[in-house]
Each structure stands twice: as structure tokens, then as C-alpha cells.
Write an enzyme that holds these catalytic residues in place. Structure first.
Site, mmCIF file in Angstrom:
data_model
loop_
_atom_site.group_PDB
_atom_site.id
_atom_site.type_symbol
_atom_site.label_atom_id
_atom_site.label_comp_id
_atom_site.label_asym_id
_atom_site.label_seq_id
_atom_site.Cartn_x
_atom_site.Cartn_y
_atom_site.Cartn_z
ATOM 1 C CG ASP A 86 -3.340 -4.385 4.962
ATOM 2 O OD1 ASP A 86 -2.295 -3.282 5.187
ATOM 3 O OD2 ASP A 86 -4.465 -3.882 4.603
ATOM 4 C CD GLU A 87 -5.502 -5.993 1.296
ATOM 5 O OE1 GLU A 87 -6.695 -6.431 0.850
ATOM 6 O OE2 GLU A 87 -5.551 -4.594 1.294
ATOM 7 C CB VAL A 88 2.845 -7.853 1.730
ATOM 8 C CG1 VAL A 88 3.913 -7.634 0.883
ATOM 9 C CG2 VAL A 88 2.531 -6.820 2.947
ATOM 10 C CG HIS A 105 -1.940 -1.147 1.076
ATOM 11 N ND1 HIS A 105 -3.175 -1.020 0.381
ATOM 12 C CD2 HIS A 105 -2.062 -2.314 1.839
ATOM 13 C CE1 HIS A 105 -4.087 -1.929 0.510
ATOM 14 N NE2 HIS A 105 -3.235 -3.049 1.475
ATOM 15 C CD GLU A 148 -3.380 -9.149 6.185
ATOM 16 O OE1 GLU A 148 -3.993 -9.027 4.964
ATOM 17 O OE2 GLU A 148 -3.577 -8.655 7.593
#
EC number: 3.2.1.52
Length: 529
Positions: free
Chosen positions: A322-324, A262, A375
Site C-alpha cells: 500500500d501507499e507507495v 513503508h 492498491e
């Protein structure tokens, strides 16, 4: 609070219909009656008790007294110098506030005490609290107790309230990256948060889309990463104003700077920070997450988070995690060589863990605690025992109730957000589903459940800006507010609907464009000013 006491309070609520039982969120204990006292706006005052640790000059309460006087009466006192009904002895011309512990110039914290008692009877009108933060919560309750007759006279019923929050962290997340929210929208949101007894503003300041935070250490971040550096940024003065505005309402500001993913908006302002993606043996011209293989990355993060640690006074920072997406890292030969050197093999979760652990060490050195998305826990990053894990995924990798069980079993404190993404909308009364969530409905010991310190409603900004923020938030976010404040047994939907519908009308009266819950009307419909 014992179940019998709570049931008693609910029976009283059913017995005495009216403004006194339209409180939101519902207090831990309330006893009220039909006996009412007249309030005359032109003579009513908020007063400090002679024994109060807070006195005139206490910024938090001085401003709150004026704020609530304006909310309650506006210019009524000047328009109606004499009440329509005849003056009589059963009147209340003041609310006396007694704060036990000094602390007017401090910032609220996770450990702040918000308990208060409110007593309105023949002998006294007294708000007693341990701290100024509890006094703020009690002032909001008092403001909701006052009602106005069709003839224009203000009343308050005889009432006894003992109140305290069920959870210490009751937050609302706003995303100001995907759509920039003007400063006024943020300040207005803080006002309504206070009406709902929220106490944490989770400020998701930056993301892939834009970098509106004005960094004085790295000004190019803002100049090249914001949508428009002349108009769509938050200056240092803006940030200070948000923090102080929140403080005066008993609200913490939890700033989030999410990495290593992000972060596309960071790249233009800090060359070399992001990972170059490859197509075959050549760079593709695109970029991925922060490059974890370079010493320069950690030098930058060390300097940047030193700034952030000084700008935001709260003990906690939110560091994301998060969300890597590993695709870009996998394509880059320098990353592959670094992984081999470190002995990570092909496990990119180990690379992510290496980056995050290094970042957490940097932030810890500045005397800060941190909150991370789940995460970080799921990927088994080594974190300090006092790390707070925010659970946001509803079903993947496991259902959120299972995730809460896993996080707390490992001894970490947890925040719940998964069922409270308010940017997800459906036709109809979706507030009911939000309201019925029970944060502790997972298998675990009492010690585990004590580690759930609260939760947050989240308003992500892909399809939300200042044009639709308010009606999408309110009164739906209020359902989360009550779940985090009130006793677990306060869960009857009919009882909630009547109070929330009334509260929605009160929000309209206060100038908040809250959307309707169902068919109906308010005595004062919203008028755009």
C-alpha cells in the site's frame, strides 16, 4: 440459520432477561429458560467425554479448562468451602466436552471449523464440537452463561445453543512499529480477542518508524532499524511465544512485512536496499521505497522471506503493497533507465507491479499464500487467483462498498477493514457506527458475496501505545467481533447496547480496562493491580 429461527431466539432473549441473554457475540441460535442450576466451584470440573477425540494431554483444551476455571471462580472455591444456599438436586458439577475430530497439536487455519453446540438441561451439560477450535468458542460462551447471585452462589440457566461464525476470518490488527508494544500487551490482547471470538491476529510488525522484529538472517535490520535493540525488539523466543499463545486460543498469527513502501526502517540495516532520492542531478541524502531495479533487492527478499516463511506457520503472509510514493523513484536516474529498459514508459504503477509480482513469485515458491492491501488490485498487479485483497480505503479511489464489488467481481477473496479503523476516535458512542456496518452491503451476485471471507478491526499506532491501547480497543472492537460472528439480522442497537454494556463489565471483572459505553456502573469496577 433461517430468519424465523433467529427471530425466535431474539424473542426468547426478550422473554428471559438475565445473564443467559447477555452473550457477546450473540450465537446463531439460543433457547434458554428461567430454570437454573447451581454450580459449586469447589467441585465443578471440565471433563472429556469418553468418546471425544481429544482427551487428557490435549494442550489446547487442557490449558483452556484451567484458564476458564480460573476466570470463572478464581480462588472462590477456597474462600467458600460451603455454599451459602442449601445444596439441592438441581446442580451442575461438570461440563462434558466431546470433540469429534483429532487435532490438538495443529495450528488453526482459514478453513478451521468453529461450530459447536452447548446443551445444559436436566440430563446433561454437554459441549459438542467438530474440532478443538469449536470447543474453545463454546467454552467462552459457557463462561458467559454462568452468573453469580448477590449471596455468592453461581448459577447457569437451562440453555440450548447451536453456534457457528458467519465469516471464517475475524481479525484484529496491531501496529508494533510506530509504537513498540511490550510482549505482555500483545498477550493480553490475545486473551481479550478470544473472549470476543476473534480468530486472526494481524501483526503489523514493522514499518517506516522502526523494525522491532529480530531477524536471525539479517541481524543488522533489528540492530539499526529498531528504536532500541536492547529493549524494543521481539526476539525469536517472543515471536514463538506469541504464536503458541495465540494457537492455544484458536487464533492465527498473520504476519505483515509491508513493501516496497513503508520500509525506511529497513534501510540502515541493508545498505542499497532503498532507492536514493535525487534533487536535480545529485542525491539528496534521503531515501524512498525499496529499489526495484537491482537484482540484489530480490536476492535479499528471497532470503528474508525464506526466514519469515519458516518462522510463521500460518499458510498466509501479509505482503502489504500500500501507499507507495513514486516521487523518489521519479527523481532517480537509475530507476528512469530501468523503466526505459523494461518498456514501462512513465507509468510507475508498472514498476510497482513488476516489483510486487516478483515478490509474490518468491513467496509462492515457499508454499505460502498471501494477503495484500487493495492498491495491489487497484494497480492491476498480476496475482494468483487465490490472493486475498484487504479493502482499507473508505472513499478513495472509490467507496469501499464499490471496491468490494470490484474485487469480488474479479474473482478474488476480500477482507473488509475500511470502516473499522479503531484508532480513529470521536466523542460519544462511536461503537454504534462500527456495529451497523454490513460487510455484504454491496451490489453483487451471491457468488461474489461468498468471496468476502471476513474482516479486521485495525489499531494503528501513531497515537497508541501500551498506555492507551486497552481502553481504545475494548469494548469497541467487540462491535466488529459480533458483526463478523453473528447473523446479519442481529443488528438492533438497543439489544446490542444492553449486552455489550454487560460484556464490558465482565471484561472489567476479568481484569481488562475496557472503557465505558455510556453513563452507568459495573458491580465490579476496574481496579489497577
Amino acid at each position: 440459520m433461517a430468519g424465523s429461527t433467529l427471530r425466535f431466539s431474539l424473542l426468547l432473549a426478550a422473554a428471559f432477561a438475565g445473564r443467559a441473554t447477555a452473550l457477546w457475540p450473540w450465537p446463531q441460535y439460543i433457547q434458554t429458560s428461567e430454570l437454573r442450576y447451581t454450580i459449586f466451584p469447589q467441585s465443578f470440573q471440565f471433563q472429556y467425554h469418553l468418546s471425544s477425540a481429544a482427551q487428557v494431554g490435549c494442550s489446547v483444551l487442557d490449558e483452556a479448562f484451567q484458564r476458564y476455571r480460573d476466570l470463572l471462580f478464581g480462588s472462590v472455591a477456597f474462600r467458600f468451602p460451603h455454599p451459602i444456599e442449601k445444596r439441592h438436586t438441581s446442580e451442575k458439577n461438570s461440563l462434558v466436552v466431546l470433540v469429534v475430530t483429532p487435532g490438538c497439536d495443529q495450528f488453526p487455519s482459514l478453513g478451521s471449523v468453529e461450530n459447536y453446540t452447548l446443551t445444559i438441561n436436566d440430563e446433561q451439560s454437554l459441549l459438542l464440537s467438530e474440532t478443538v477450535w469449536g470447543a474453545l468458542r463454546g467454552l467462552e460462551t459457557f463462561s458467559q452463561l454462568i452468573w453469580r447471585s448477590p449471596e455468592g452462589t453461581f448459577y447457569v440457566n437451562k440453555t440450548d445453543i447451536e453456534d457457528f461464525p458467519r465469516f471464517p476470518h475475524r481479525g484484529l490488527l496491531l501496529d508494533t512499529s510506530r509504537h513498540y508494544l511490550p510482549l505482555a500487551s500483545i498477550l493480553d490482547t490475545l486473551d481479550v480477542m478470544a473472549y470476543n471470538k476473534f480468530n486472526v491476529f494481524h501483526w503489523h510488525l514493522v514499518d517506516d518508524s522502526s523494525f522491532p522484529y529480530e531477524s536471525f538472517t539479517f541481524p543488522e535490520l533489528t540492530k539499526k532499524g529498531s528504536y532500541n535493540p536492547a529493549t524494543h525488539i521481539y526476539t525469536a523466543q517472543d515471536v514463538k511465544e506469541v504464536i503458541e499463545y495465540a494457537r492455544l486460543r484458536g487464533i492465527r498469527v498473520l504476519a505483515e512485512f509491508d513493501t516496497p513502501g513503508h520500509t525506511l526502517s529497513w534501510g540502515p540495516g541493508v545498505p542499497g536496499l532503498l532507492t536514493p532520492c535525487y534533487s536535480g542531478s545529485h542525491p539528496s541524502g534521503t531515501f524512498g521505497p525499496v529499489n526495484p531495479a537491482l537484482n540484489n533487492t530480490y536476492e535479499f527478499m528471497s532470503t528474508f522471506f525464506l526466514e519469515i516463511s519458516t518462522v510463521f506457520p500460518d499458510f498466509y503472509l501479509h505482503l502489504g503493497g500500500d501507499e507507495v510514493d513514486f516521487t523518489c523513484w521519479k527523481s532517480n536516474p537509475d530507476i528512469q533507465a530501468f523503466m526505459k529498459k523494461k518498456g514501462f514508459g512513465d507509468d510507475f504503477k508498472k514498476l510497482e507491479s513488476f516489483y510486487i509480482q516478483t515478490l509474490l513469485d518468491i513467496v509462492s515458491a515457499y508454499g505460502k499464500g498471501y494477503v495484500v492491501w487493495q492498491e495491489v488490485f487497484d494497480n492491476k498487479v498480476k496475482v494468483r487467483p487465490d490472493t486475498i485483497i484487504q479493502v482499507w480505503r473508505e472513499e478513495i479511489p472509490v467507496k469501499y462498498v464499490k471496491e468490494l464489488a470490484l474485487v469480488t467481481r474479479a474473482g478474488f477473496r476480500a477482507l473488509l477493514s475500511a470502516p473499522w479503523y479503531l484508532n480513529h476516535i470521536t466523542y460519544g458512542p462511536d461503537w454504534k457506527e462500527i456495529y451497523l456496518v454490513e460487510p455484504l452491503a454491496f451490489e453483487g451476485s451471491p457468488e461474489q458475496k461468498a468471496l468476502v471471507i471476513g474482516g479486521e478491526a485495525c489499531m494503528w499506532g501513531e497515537y497508541v501505545d501500551s498506555t492507551n491501547l486497552v481502553p481504545r480497543l475494548w469494548p469497541r472492537a467487540g462491535a466488529v467481533a459480533e458483526r463478523l460472528w453473528s447473523n446479519k439480522m442481529v443488528s438492533n442497537l438497543d439489544f446490542a447496547f444492553k449486552r455489550l454494556a454487560h460484556f464490558r463489565c465482565e471484561l472489567l471483572r476479568r481484569g481488562v480496562q475496557a472503557q465505558p459505553l455510556s453513563v452507568g456502573y459495573c458491580d465490579m469496577e476496574f481496579e489497577q493491580t
